[in-house]
Design a protein around this motif. Structure first.
Motif, PDB file in Angstrom:
ATOM      1  N   ASP A 201       0.838  -1.204   0.000  1.00 43.57           N
ATOM      2  CA  ASP A 201       0.000   0.000   0.000  1.00 43.57           C
ATOM      3  C   ASP A 201       0.874   1.255   0.000  1.00 43.57           C
ATOM      4  N   TYR A 202       0.207   2.430   0.070  1.00 39.85           N
ATOM      5  CA  TYR A 202       0.947   3.699   0.049  1.00 39.85           C
ATOM      6  C   TYR A 202       1.901   3.778   1.233  1.00 39.85           C
ATOM      7  N   PRO A 203       3.078   4.332   1.064  1.00 39.11           N
ATOM      8  CA  PRO A 203       3.915   4.618   2.235  1.00 39.11           C
ATOM      9  C   PRO A 203       3.266   5.731   3.052  1.00 39.11           C
ATOM     10  N   SER A 204       3.648   5.838   4.306  1.00 37.99           N
ATOM     11  CA  SER A 204       3.004   6.797   5.207  1.00 37.99           C
ATOM     12  C   SER A 204       3.097   8.221   4.678  1.00 37.99           C
ATOM     13  N   LEU A 205       4.148   8.534   3.953  1.00 38.62           N
ATOM     14  CA  LEU A 205       4.336   9.872   3.409  1.00 38.62           C
ATOM     15  C   LEU A 205       3.212  10.253   2.446  1.00 38.62           C
ATOM     16  N   PHE A 206       2.653   9.265   1.747  1.00 37.59           N
ATOM     17  CA  PHE A 206       1.608   9.513   0.754  1.00 37.59           C
ATOM     18  C   PHE A 206       0.223   9.073   1.224  1.00 37.59           C
ATOM     19  N   ASN A 207       0.152   8.544   2.436  1.00 39.55           N
ATOM     20  CA  ASN A 207      -1.108   7.989   2.939  1.00 39.55           C
ATOM     21  C   ASN A 207      -1.864   9.056   3.706  1.00 39.55           C
ATOM     22  N   ILE A 208      -3.022   9.432   3.188  1.00 40.75           N
ATOM     23  CA  ILE A 208      -3.802  10.529   3.764  1.00 40.75           C
ATOM     24  C   ILE A 208      -4.243  10.227   5.194  1.00 40.75           C
ATOM     25  N   ASN A 209      -4.281   8.924   5.555  1.00 46.69           N
ATOM     26  CA  ASN A 209      -4.704   8.534   6.901  1.00 46.69           C
ATOM     27  C   ASN A 209      -3.540   8.441   7.882  1.00 46.69           C
ATOM     28  N   SER A 210      -2.337   8.782   7.423  1.00 46.84           N
ATOM     29  CA  SER A 210      -1.159   8.676   8.286  1.00 46.84           C
ATOM     30  C   SER A 210      -0.770  10.034   8.856  1.00 46.84           C
ATOM     31  N   ASN A 211      -0.170  10.005  10.038  1.00 44.91           N
ATOM     32  CA  ASN A 211       0.325  11.248  10.638  1.00 44.91           C
ATOM     33  C   ASN A 211       1.506  11.817   9.866  1.00 44.91           C
ATOM     34  N   ASP A 212       2.175  10.973   9.081  1.00 45.66           N
ATOM     35  CA  ASP A 212       3.334  11.420   8.307  1.00 45.66           C
ATOM     36  C   ASP A 212       2.948  11.964   6.933  1.00 45.66           C
ATOM     37  N   TYR A 213       1.651  12.004   6.654  1.00 43.27           N
ATOM     38  CA  TYR A 213       1.197  12.419   5.321  1.00 43.27           C
ATOM     39  C   TYR A 213       1.662  13.836   5.001  1.00 43.27           C
ATOM     40  N   CYS A 214       2.301  13.970   3.849  1.00 40.40           N
ATOM     41  CA  CYS A 214       2.767  15.284   3.412  1.00 40.40           C
ATOM     42  C   CYS A 214       1.637  15.939   2.618  1.00 40.40           C
ATOM     43  N   ASN A 215       0.784  16.683   3.305  1.00 36.03           N
ATOM     44  CA  ASN A 215      -0.435  17.187   2.653  1.00 36.03           C
ATOM     45  C   ASN A 215      -0.194  18.523   1.961  1.00 36.03           C
ATOM     46  N   ALA A 216      -1.269  19.046   1.407  1.00 39.12           N
ATOM     47  CA  ALA A 216      -1.174  20.236   0.554  1.00 39.12           C
ATOM     48  C   ALA A 216      -0.779  21.484   1.321  1.00 39.12           C
ATOM     49  N   THR A 217      -0.899  21.470   2.651  1.00 40.88           N
ATOM     50  CA  THR A 217      -0.534  22.666   3.419  1.00 40.88           C
ATOM     51  C   THR A 217       0.986  22.839   3.489  1.00 40.88           C
ATOM     52  N   LYS A 218       1.713  21.777   3.237  1.00 39.93           N
ATOM     53  CA  LYS A 218       3.166  21.881   3.204  1.00 39.93           C
ATOM     54  C   LYS A 218       3.604  22.277   1.802  1.00 39.93           C
ATOM     55  N   ASP A 219       4.686  23.014   1.693  1.00 41.17           N
ATOM     56  CA  ASP A 219       5.159  23.393   0.361  1.00 41.17           C
ATOM     57  C   ASP A 219       5.875  22.217  -0.281  1.00 41.17           C
ATOM     58  N   LEU A 220       6.058  22.259  -1.594  1.00 45.24           N
ATOM     59  CA  LEU A 220       6.644  21.152  -2.347  1.00 45.24           C
ATOM     60  C   LEU A 220       8.083  20.892  -1.914  1.00 45.24           C
ATOM     61  N   ASP A 221       8.793  21.926  -1.528  1.00 42.01           N
ATOM     62  CA  ASP A 221      10.177  21.720  -1.121  1.00 42.01           C
ATOM     63  C   ASP A 221      10.249  20.874   0.136  1.00 42.01           C
ATOM     64  N   ARG A 260      -7.483  11.174  -9.650  1.00 43.49           N
ATOM     65  CA  ARG A 260      -6.820  12.279 -10.342  1.00 43.49           C
ATOM     66  C   ARG A 260      -5.908  13.029  -9.372  1.00 43.49           C
ATOM     67  N   GLY A 261      -6.376  13.171  -8.120  1.00 46.50           N
ATOM     68  CA  GLY A 261      -5.566  13.841  -7.109  1.00 46.50           C
ATOM     69  C   GLY A 261      -4.289  13.074  -6.790  1.00 46.50           C
ATOM     70  N   LEU A 262      -4.378  11.743  -6.791  1.00 49.52           N
ATOM     71  CA  LEU A 262      -3.185  10.919  -6.532  1.00 49.52           C
ATOM     72  C   LEU A 262      -2.135  11.133  -7.605  1.00 49.52           C
ATOM     73  N   PHE A 263      -2.572  11.150  -8.858  1.00 44.53           N
ATOM     74  CA  PHE A 263      -1.619  11.382  -9.943  1.00 44.53           C
ATOM     75  C   PHE A 263      -1.066  12.804  -9.894  1.00 44.53           C
ATOM     76  N   SER A 264      -1.945  13.780  -9.669  1.00 45.96           N
ATOM     77  CA  SER A 264      -1.494  15.180  -9.649  1.00 45.96           C
ATOM     78  C   SER A 264      -0.470  15.411  -8.547  1.00 45.96           C
ATOM     79  N   TYR A 265      -0.707  14.827  -7.398  1.00 48.30           N
ATOM     80  CA  TYR A 265       0.181  14.989  -6.255  1.00 48.30           C
ATOM     81  C   TYR A 265       1.587  14.505  -6.587  1.00 48.30           C
TER      82      TYR A 265
END
Length: 981
Positions: A201-221, A260-265
Motif C-alpha cells: 500500500d501507500y507509504p506513510s508519506l503519501f497515505n492521507i490517513n497517516s500522521n506522516d502524510y505530506c499534505n497540501a498545506t506543506k510546500d513542495l520543497d 486524479r488527485g493521486l496522480f497530480s500529487y
C-alpha cells in the motif's frame, strides 16, 4: 536537514513510483460484487487518467478482471486499453488468471492458472510473454514459484509476505533484491526477485490517513525533502541506487477525483524534484514508471546478486508485539480444498481428451479462479465460499461434458455396428477412466445397497470382487482390482443381485482381533481404536495415534494460534469397530462418538484398507466444536534422525525441522502445507503419505507430527475477513501410505499415481451415451443390448514421463511432460512426433536465461535448514537419445497432431464370461483403439532404423580412421628407430 552537511558525498537515488491497484477476485465480496462496485470504475478511470496525460502509467495484475471489463466494454474503450498496453503505459504484470496462493495448489494447478491468463493475453492483446511476475499478497512463498515462472519466461518477480525476521535480515544485509533458486524442474529454475520493503500500500508519506502524510498545506520543497529522507532510509536495503515504490492499495483509483488527485500529487513532486538544482546536485530524481522500466534500470547498473535456495514458509507477522503464524489457512475450509482439487483433476482429463480427440482447446476459467489467494486458502466470507462452490460445481459439469463429447467420438463407431453385448439381467454401465499415461493396476471401490454385484470388464471378463459391510450405514463397499491401459476409457458392466451367484462379489470374514494383515503389512490397533504399530514385511515400526484438540480462541481463518498445548479429544469414545478380511482387501473400520452434536454430526471415523500392494489407504472423518481445531497425531520411537521429515510441494521435497516453542501460542511456527504429501525417515525404513487434497502438517516434537483435519472458529483473527471460520461440516481426508526404501523415481511415481486415481462416470442416458459425475448407481438401468465400443486408449503409453497436459494453441497440439525419474530421459514417446520445444506457456521458443549472476548464498538466522530441498536416493536410470530431459525437468513441446486416424476395433464380447483373478492384466488390450499422433507410424520407425544404421556407419569409419592413424604412427616410430640404431 542532516543530509545537507554531507551533500558532497551523497549517492545518486532514482525513485520509481509504480501506480497500481490490488483487486482481490473474491474475499469479503464475491467476484461479481467487486467488479460491479469497484473494478469497473477503476478501468474506466485508467482510461480517463492516462488519456489526460500521456506521461501517466499504470500496472495491472488481475487478468480475469481485465477479461470481465473487455467482455462488456464499448469498442472505443477496448481499443484504448489495447493501445495503452502496446505503448507500455499500461503494463500487465502477473499474467496468470489470478494472483495464486502458493501454499495449497499443486504444480499442475499453478501452471494451469498461469496458462489460462497467458492464453487470454495472447489471443486478445498479442502478448507472448509477461516479463514481471506479481505475487504481492499470497501468505508465504513456495520454492515452486521461481521455477515455474522462469520456465514460463518471466524475468522478474515481486513478492511481499515473508517472515518478518527474514525481511529484517534482508534489509540489514542490503539483500531485498536477490536471485531466488527454486525447485529444480529444469535449467530455468531461478529468477531475479524483489521483496517489498513494506506492504504493497501507500507509504506513510503519501497515505492521507497517516500522521506522516505530506499534505497540501506543506510546500513542495518540504515534501520533497521528506521524500529524499525517506529514500535515503531505504537505499541501504538495495544493491543499486534505484528504488521502487508501489503507489496504491486495495481497490484504489476507483473514485475519479481521488484518483486524479493521486496522480497530480506525485506529478507535482516529480516535476519539482527533477527541476530543482538542489536535488540535481544530490542526483535525486523521481519518475512515474512501470515495473519493467524499474528492473531494466536495475540490470543496467548492477548484475551480481546474492541468491536464496529455500522457500518462505511459514509466513509470520507481528501483532501487538507478538508473532502471529499464518498457518491455519493450510487447512481452512477443507471441503472447499477437496472440491478444487477434484475439479482440477477433471479439468486435466477434459484438456487432454479435447486436444487429442477433437483438436480443440478446453478453457478452465473457473478452475483457475479458485486458486486465488483468498479462495483455495479458505480465507473468504461464507457467501463467497458458497459462490465458489457453485462456480466449481458448474466447472465440473463443464469438464464432464467436454469429456463426454470426446467419449462419443471414441466409442460410437460410425462406420459399422460393433458386436452387440447382451445380458439376461438388467445392468448398469460405467466408464472407468485412467488419467495416467501408463498402465496402472488400481483398487476400485463401489458403494451399493446390495451385497452381491457382478462386475464385467470391457471384454466381458468377470472380475473378482469382495463386499465389505460399511460401519457408517447399511450399505456395502464392493472392492475389485483391475489393470487399466494408459489414458484409457473402459466400459464396465454391473449387475446388482439380491442373492449370491457364481460371478457375484464374495463376502468378507470378520473377527474381533484389532489387527489387519496382508502380504505386505500388519497394522495393530489398541483397545481405543488407535494404531499401535505398523509392520512392513519384517520391519516393525512403533506408530502411536491420537485425535488431538486445540482451543482456538486466538486462531482465525488465517492464523493457527492455539491458546495452549491442546489435549487428546477427551469426549471421543470408540463406539464400534469392524475388521473384515477377504481375497481382495483387509479392512479395519472404527466409529467414534462425541458428546456434543454439531449440525447433525456426532461421530468420527477412520478406515484402513490393505490390498496386497506396497501401498495402503487411510481415511479419516472428523468435525470440530466451536473454537476447536482437530488434528490426528502420530508419534514413533523409531524416529531417530534430526532431518526426519520432508514435505512435498509436488515439485520437490523440502526439509522441515522441529523448532522449539517457548509457549503454546507458537505452535504455528512448526506447521507446513502438504499439497503433495510428506515423507518420514524412520530407523530402518521410509514412510511416505500422499493426500488427495492439501492440508497442514505440524511437527509436534522431534519424534511426532500431526495432520490438521478441521477448524471451526468463532473469532476473526484481525486480518480483514471480519468474521470467524464457521465450518461445521464433516471433513473427510484420504491418504495413500507407503513404506519401503522409496528411492527418487519410486517416490514421485507413487505421488502421481496417488493423485490420479481412476475416475468413474456412470452412463445416465444410453441412447445419447451421456455420462455423469454422480455415483455409479445413479446410472441408467439397461435391458437392451449394449451397442457401443467398450474401450478406447488415447495412445500415449510411457511411464518414464508424466503428461501434465495436452492443449491446443494456435491450431497446434502442445504437450507438457515431466521427467520424474532420477536420471535423464530421451523424449522418444512412441507415436509422438516432436517438432520444437517451447517455454512452459507454449508460445515462445525455449531458451535458458543466462543473464543471472550470483555471488553469495543467503542463509537466515535460526532457520535450522528449513525449506531447503531434500534429495532422495536411488539408481540413476538414464536413457539416452537425441532429445534429452534432465531429472525432474518439465518441458513443453509442439507435436504433430493427426488425430483423425482412429483404429477401428470391434468388441470381442464373449457370450460366456470367464472368471479372472486378482493378478489378471489388460496388457493385451492396451494397444487397442489407439489414436495415432503422427501421420505414419511406419515412417517414424523407418527413420529410427536409418538413424541407427547411420550411427553404426559413422562409428565404423571413426574406428577405421583411428586404426590407420595408429598404424601410420607405429611405422614412423619404427623408421626413426632404424635410422638411429
Amino acid at each position: 536537514m542532516i543530509w545537507l552537511i554531507f551533500l558532497p558525498i551523497c549517492f545518486a537515488i532514482e525513485f520509481f513510483i509504480i501506480p497500481h491497484s490490488h483487486c482481490d477476485l473474491g474475499w469479503v465480496e464475491t467476484i461479481e460484487d467487486y467488479y460491479k462496485k469497484q473494478v469497473r470504475s477503476i478501468f474506466q478511470n485508467i482510461i480517463t487518467l492516462l488519456s489526460e496525460n500521456h506521461d501517466r502509467k499504470f500496472v495491472w495484475s488481475e487478468t480475469s478482471f481485465l477479461k470481465m471489463f473487455m467482455d462488456e466494454a464499448e469498442a472505443d474503450d477496448k481499443e484504448v486499453i489495447k493501445r495503452f498496453i502496446s505503448e507500455g503505459r499500461l503494463e500487465i504484470v502477473g499474467g496468470g488468471f489470478v494472483q495464486s496462493d502458493e501454499a495449497n495448489p499443486d504444480i499442475e494447478m499453478v501452471i494451469r492458472q498461469i496458462e489460462t491468463g497467458h492464453n487470454y493475453l495472447y489471443e486478445n492483446f498479442g502478448i507472448e510473454k509477461v516479463r514481471v511476475a506479481w505475487q504481492i499478497d499470497p501468505f508465504g512463498h513456495s520454492a515452486l514459484t521461481p521455477a515455474i515462472l522462469a520456465n514460463f519466461g518471466y524475468e522478474f518477480l515481486v513478492i511481499n509476505r515473508v517472515n518478518y525476521r527474514y525481511k529484517e535480515q534482508l534489509i540489514e544485509d542490503g539483500n531485498l533484491e536477490f536471485i531466488w533458486k527454486g525447485s529444480e524442474i529444469g535449467d530455468n529454475h531461478m529468477i531475479f526477485t524483489h521483496l517489498l520493503y513494506d506492504h504493497y500500500d501507500y507509504p506513510s508519506l503519501f497515505n492521507i490517513n497517516s500522521n506522516d502524510y505530506c499534505n497540501a498545506t506543506k510546500d513542495l520543497d518540504t515534501c520533497s525533502e521528506e521524500l529524499y529522507d525517506f529514500a535515503i532510509d531505504r537505499k541501504s536495503a538495495y544493491k543499486t541506487d534505484k528504488i521502487m515504490l508501489l503507489y496504491g492499495e486495495d481497490f484504489s483509483y476507483n473514485e475519479i477525483n481521488k484518483a486524479r488527485g493521486l496522480f497530480s500529487y506525485i506529478e507535482n513532486l516529480r516535476d519539482y524534484i527533477n527541476a530543482s538544482p538542489k536535488f540535481k546536485k544530490l542526483k535525486f530524481s523521481l519518475r512515474i514508471a512501470t515495473p519493467s522500466e524499474y528492473f531494466e534500470a536495475v540490470q543496467q547498473s548492477f548484475n551480481a546478486f546474492s541468491y536464496y535456495k529455500g522457500d518462505f514458509f511459514p509466513y509470520v507477522t507481528l501483532k501487538g508485539g507478538r508473532p502471529t503464524y499464518w498457518t491455519g489457512f493450510y487447512t481452512s475450509r477443507p471441503n472447499l480444498k477437496k472440491l478444487i482439487f477434484n475439479t482440477h483433476k477433471l479439468t486435466r482429463s477434459a484438456e487432454i481428451s479435447k486436444a487429442f480427440i477433437e483438436d480443440k482447446q478446453y478453457d478452465s476459467d473457473q478452475a483457475s479462479l479458485s486458486l486465488h489467494h483468498d479462495i483455495i486458502t479458505g480465507t473468504c466470507k461464507d457467501h463467497v465460499y458458497a459462490d465458489f462452490k457453485s462456480r466449481l460445481d458448474k466447472e465440473k459439469s463443464k469438464a464432464v461434458s467436454a469429456i463426454n463429447d470426446a467419449l462419443r467420438i471414441m466409442l460410437i463407431d460410425a462406420g459399422k455396428n460393433p458386436d452387440k453385448i447382451e445380458f439376461f439381467k438388467p445392468y448398469r454401465t460405467i466408464i472407468v477412466h485412467n488419467p495416467l499415461n501408463w498402465n496402472a493396476k488400481k483398487l476400485i471401490s463401489l458403494t451399493s445397497k446390495f451385497n452381491y454385484l457382478e462386475i464385467y470388464d470391457w471384454n466381458l471378463n468377470a472380475i473378482k470382487s469382495q463386499s465389505v459391510k460399511n460401519i457408517l450405514d447399511s450399505n456395502y463397499t464392493i472392492y475389485f482390482k483391475i489393470e487399466l491401459p494408459a489414458l484409457s476409457y473402459q466400459t464396465m458392466f454391473i449387475i446388482e443381485n439380491s442373492e449370491n451367484c457364481h460371478y457375484c462379489s464374495k463376502g468378507s470374514s470378520s473377527n474381533e482381533q484389532l489387527k489387519i494383515s496382508d502380504s505386505f503389512y500388519t497394522i495393530k490397533f489398541n483397545e481405543y481404536g488407535m494404531s499401535d504399530y505398523i509392520q512392513y514385511k519384517d520391519i516393525k515400526t512403533d506408530w502411536k495415534q491420537q485425535f488431538w484438540s486445540y482451543y482456538g480462541e486466538a486462531s482465525g481463518a488465517y492464523a493457527f494460534q492455539p491458546k495452549d498445548s491442546g489435549e487428546e479429544v477427551s469426549d471421543l469414545k470408540l463406539s464400534s469397530f469392524m475388521i473384515s478380511h477377504g481375497p481382495i482387501v483387509s479392512v479395519a473400520q472404527f466409529l467414534y462418538k462425541r458428546t456434543k452434536e454439531i449440525a447433525g454430526l456426532n461421530y468420527y471415523y477412520q478406515t484402513v484398507i490393505l490390498y496386497n500392494e506396497p501401498k495402503f489407504i487411510w481415511k479419516y472423518g472428523a468435525y470440530a466444536y466451536s473454537n476447536e481445531e482437530i488434528t490426528v497425531r502420530f508419534s514413533s520411537i523409531n524416529i531417530k534422525d534430526a532431518a526426519w521429515l520432508g514435505t512435498s510441494n509436488t515439485g520437490d521435497l523440502r526439509l522441515r525441522k522441529y523448532i522449539s516453542e517457548n509457549r503454546p501460542s507458537r505452535k504455528g511456527m512448526n506447521m507446513y502445507p502438504i499439497p503433495g504429501g510428506f515423507m518420514v525417515k524412520l530407523e530402518n525404513i521410509y514412510m511416505a503419505a500422499f493426500p488427495k487434497f492439501t492440508l497442514g502438517l505440524g511437527i509436534v516434537s522431534n519424534s511426532a507430527f500431526e495432520l490438521l483435519l478441521q477448524r471451526n472458529l468463532n473469532n476473526d483473527d484481525g486480518f480483514g475477513l471480519l468474521q470467524g471460520l464457521n465450518d461445521q461440516e464433516l471433513a473427510e481426508h484420504v491418504f495413500d501410505f507407503e513404506f519401503g526404501t522409496l528411492d527418487h523415481t519410486e517416490y514421485w511415481k507413487s505421488s502421481l499415481e496417488s493423485k490420479n486415481d481412476p475416475i468413474i462416470f456412470p452412463i445416465i442416458d444410453e441412447k445419447s451415451l451421456t455420462i455423469s459425475e454422480n455415483k455409479w448407481y445413479f446410472g441408467q438401468e439397461l435391458k437392451e443390448k449394449w451397442k457401443y465400443k467398450t474401450h478406447y486408449n488415447i495412445g500415449i503409453n510411457d511411464q518414464r514421463f508424466y503428461l501434465l497436459s495436452g492443449v491446443v494453441k494456435n491450431e497446434n497440439t502442445v504437450i507438457r511432460v515431466w521427467n520424474f525419474n532420477k536420471g535423464s530421459q530421451s523424449l522418444n514417446i512412441k507415436g509422438v512426433d516432436v517438432k520444437e520445444r517451447k517455454l512452459l506457456g507454449g508460445f515462445m521458443d525455449y531458451k535458458i536465461n543466462e543473464k543471472l549472476k550470483t555471488v553469495k548464498e543467503i542463509e537466515f538466522y535460526r532457520n535450522e535448514g528449513n525449506g531447503m530441498a531434500q534429495k532422495l536416493g536411488g539408481k540413476y536410470n538414464d536413457a539416452w537419445g537425441t532429445l534429452m530431459l534432465g531429472s525432474m525437468e518439465i518441458a513443453t513441446f509442439r507435436i504433430i497432431n493427426n488425430l483423425s486416424d482412429i483404429k477401428e476395433e470391434s468388441n470381442e464380447g464373449k457370450q460366456t464370461p470367464k472368471i479372472i483373478g486378482n493378478d489378471s492384466t489388460a496388457d493385451k488390450h492396451s494397444q487397442k483403439s489407439k489414436i495415432k499422433l503422427v501421420k505414419l507410424e511406419n515412417a517414424q520407425e523407418n527413420t529410427e532404423t536409418f538413424k541407427f544404421l547411420e550411427y553404426i556407419l559413422i562409428s565404423f569409419l571413426t574406428f577405421a580412421a583411428l586404426f590407420f592413424l595408429y598404424k601410420y604412427y607405429k611405422r614412423q616410430t619404427n623408421s626413426k628407430r632404424n635410422k638411429y640404431s
